[in-house]
Design an enzyme around this catalytic site. Structure first.
Site, PDB file in Angstrom:
ATOM      1  N   ASP A 231     -15.446  12.340 -45.894  1.00 46.18           N
ATOM      2  CA  ASP A 231     -14.754  12.689 -44.748  1.00 46.18           C
ATOM      3  C   ASP A 231     -13.405  13.314 -44.970  1.00 46.18           C
ATOM      4  O   ASP A 231     -12.641  12.757 -45.886  1.00 46.18           O
ATOM      5  CB  ASP A 231     -14.587  11.200 -43.948  1.00 46.18           C
ATOM      6  N   GLU A 291     -16.399  17.460 -46.175  1.00 47.81           N
ATOM      7  CA  GLU A 291     -15.803  17.923 -44.936  1.00 47.81           C
ATOM      8  C   GLU A 291     -14.649  18.799 -45.542  1.00 47.81           C
ATOM      9  O   GLU A 291     -13.533  18.302 -45.551  1.00 47.81           O
ATOM     10  CB  GLU A 291     -15.494  16.900 -43.934  1.00 47.81           C
TER      11      GLU A 291
HETATM   12  C1  GLC Z   1     -13.174  13.659 -39.957  1.00 50.04           C
HETATM   13  C2  GLC Z   1     -14.081  13.208 -38.803  1.00 50.04           C
HETATM   14  C3  GLC Z   1     -13.784  12.925 -37.577  1.00 50.04           C
HETATM   15  C4  GLC Z   1     -12.636  11.809 -37.784  1.00 50.04           C
HETATM   16  C5  GLC Z   1     -11.588  12.276 -38.782  1.00 50.04           C
HETATM   17  C6  GLC Z   1     -10.769  11.221 -39.204  1.00 50.04           C
HETATM   18  O1  GLC Z   1     -12.638  14.974 -39.506  1.00 50.04           O
HETATM   19  O2  GLC Z   1     -15.246  14.443 -38.842  1.00 50.04           O
HETATM   20  O3  GLC Z   1     -14.447  12.763 -36.738  1.00 50.04           O
HETATM   21  O4  GLC Z   1     -12.062  11.675 -36.515  1.00 50.04           O
HETATM   22  O5  GLC Z   1     -12.205  12.726 -39.940  1.00 50.04           O
HETATM   23  O6  GLC Z   1     -11.390  10.173 -40.058  1.00 50.04           O
END
Ligand code: GLC
Ligand code: CA
Length: 564
Positions: A231, A291
């Site tokens: 993440d 991500e």
């Molecule tokens: C990433 C996740 C999102 C979350 C953020 C903070 O972007 O996909 O859903 O709010 O991280 O953890």
């Protein structure tokens, strides 16, 4: 009618080039040197919204286990589960208070083990979401960190003195609004949070943090998981001198001055941490998905790492930036990712962005366009990650009233930013009350489209979006060209139809995607290039082929095997 030209010399030089790659990688897993995650189809599940087994309105692990047959039948090889760990649920699980347990609302460790065993039986791998940047403020590490300036875990998070009374250490603003710094009166210092204040950032410069986090992944690998989706990797490190970010004109939807996140995202130290995580991953033949919100392919390349020793699958969100059906734009993005130093990863929807169904839909041909988009990202060279519900044409359904909003940023940003509830609504299984998701009141309302777009009905309809997804995924798993072939764009000047070949050894599959609302007939000059015709493998909208020509209805798809 558009005339096309494949260019026989290009085609044949490509054939020989592919053959060479094949020879040079005998040591690897298949002839082409591909690993399991390069052939796998991934599917993202938001556990809260997938299937509720105990009827409390919230999806859970047993619910997921009950749907493995469905996933197998769809053609899924691996599921990525967004966080189900103990959490105060401020950010719906992205605020983790214990990385090595299950939140009781989703089940227990025993339920997890049952799910893992059942998934294994189905030949489906499990990928967990690893929230590397921050924990919940309720995590025991943070509770201790906050307890005093000299506590054992003080330096596990980022604590700083203010610039002066009532003044945070610098000008950084949180991506969810407000300052990134929260004052703690008890110890008279500020802690740093890139996201909500309840999500304090871990201090990855502290070797103890690194070791603890590596240990978490090891613990899960030993429990049978096949990898992690990391993440928010862009945010793992901050400039040690806490330099102010450059300010840009204008305000965010939360009312903050706009700024470039120059000193608190994409810092060079991230890569060392990723290499460490990758080392552990390699011990278990796992995969790291990232991500990664990169601005261009150079930034994406950095995440693959030099010699591909960081993330195997950094997601290419540049692809999701193409928000209209533009062959030229897609051509550009696909060419860019094909020039990258690692294997491409394609997503068109997820739990943070508006669903592809309405992002590309024109309000009239949405179902056809959903199939068109499926044909695009499921036939490209790379690994696709589906988002639950995309395969049945689920639509973004944001809350109608501010008081119904669950995602906190949807309240701060209302009505410009309604938050992310709209893309997280319950999976639509059938036409019954609550779409077969739960027998209780679901945590988010079931969209009215559950009556027209649901698994049960679409399974019966050979012309449904779901049936087309299944057909495509089957093809992807069996057709060598789609599995291993190179990507070769053709007819690059066509403004309406995106066309490309997937070429493997001396075989080729033609993909033709009509991104316009008018019928198209294209001359691919197949005969001049040594082929007699294109034999349909999967089509929508009455498309057909005859000799050199392919005819496509509005937004229609033609995928065909070139035959000699
Ligand atoms: C990433 C996740 C999102 C979350 C953020 C903070 O972007 O996909 O859903 O709010 O991280 O953890
Ligand atoms: Ca439940």
């Amino acid at each position: 009618m558009t005339r096309g030209f494949i260019g026989i010399s290009v085609l044949f030089s490509l054939f020989s080039c592919v053959a060479l790659i094949g020879q040079s990688s005998k040591r690897a897993l298949d002839v082409q040197g591909h690993q399991w995650w390069q052939h796998a189809v991934f599917y993202e599940i938001y556990p809260r919204s997938f299937a509720d087994s105990n009827n409390d309105g919230i999806g859970d692990l047993n619910g997921i286990a009950s749907k493995l047959d469905y996933l197998k039948d769809l053609g899924v090889d691996a599921i990525w589960l967004t966080p189900f760990f103990p959490s105060p649920q401020v950010d719906f699980g992205y605020d983790v208070s214990d990385y090595q347990a299950i939140d009781p609302m989703y089940g227990s460790l025993a339920d997890f083990d049952t799910l893992a065993a059942a998934a294994k039986k189905h030949g489906i791998r499990l990928i967990l979401d690893f929230v590397v940047n921050h924990t919940s403020d309720q995590h025991k590490w943070f509770v201790d960190s906050k307890s005093s300036r000299t506590s054992q875990h003080r330096n596990w998070y980022i604590w700083r003195d203010g610039k002066g009374p009532g003044q945070p250490p610098n000008n950084w603003t949180s991506t969810f609004g407000g300052s990134t710094w929260k004052f703690d009166p008890a110890t008279n210092q500020y802690y740093y949070h890139y996201f909500y204040p309840e999500q304090p950032d871990l201090n990855w410069r502290n070797p103890a943090v690194k070791q603890a986090m590596f240990g978490v992944t090891r613990w899960w690998y030993k429990r049978g998981v096949s990898g992690f989706r990391l993440d928010a990797v862009d945010t793992m490190f901050e400039d040690p001198n806490l330099k102010d970010n450059p300010v840009r004109p204008g305000k965010s939807v939360y009312g903050d001055p706009l700024q470039e996140h120059k000193y608190n995202t994409k810092q060079p130290e991230i890569h060392q941490a990723l290499r460490g995580l990758r080392k552990v991953t390699d011990e278990y033949n796992g995969v790291l998905i990232g991500e990664t919100w990169t601005a261009d392919i150079n930034e994406l390349n950095e995440y693959y790492g030099k010699g591909n020793n960081e993330l195997q699958l950094p997601m290419d969100f540049l692809f999701t930036n193409v928000n209209k059906l533009s062959p030229a734009e897609f051509r550009k993005q696909i060419a860019a990712i094909n020039s990258a130093s690692g294997w491409p990863t394609f997503v068109i929807s997820n739990h943070d962005i508006v669903r592809s169904y309405d992002r590309y839909g024109d309000g009239q041909h949405n179902d056809d366009i959903a199939k068109l988009m499926a044909a695009l990202y499921l036939t490209l060279r790379g690994t696709p990650i589906l988002y639950y519900g995309e395969e049945i044409g689920m639509k973004t359904t944001p809350p109608a009233r501010k008081e119904d909003v669950k995602d906190p940023k949807g309240r701060t940003g209302w009505p410009t930013d309604k938050g992310r509830d709209g893309e997280r609504t319950p999976m639509q299984w059938d036409q019954s009350d609550n779409a077969g998701f739960t027998k209780a009141k679901p945590w988010l309302p079931v969209p009215p489209t559950a009556k027209t777009h649901n698994v049960a009905d679409e399974q019966r309809d050979p012309a449904s979006i779901l049936s087309f997804y299944k057909q495509l995924l089957k093809l992807r798993h069996t057709n060598k060209e789609l599995l291993d072939g190179s990507y070769l764009p053709v007819n690059q000047n066509d403004e309406n139809v995106l066309s490309y070949l997937r070429v493997f050894e001396d075989q080729a599959v033609l993909v033709a995607l009509n991104m316009s609302g008018t019928a198209q007939k294209i001359n691919y000059e197949l005969k001049r290039n040594g082929f007699a015709s294109a034999k349909p493998l999967a089509t929508t909208g009455n498309s057909s082929s005859s000799g050199d020509f392919v005819s496509l209805g509005p937004y229609a798809v033609f995928i065909g095997q070139l035959v000699r």
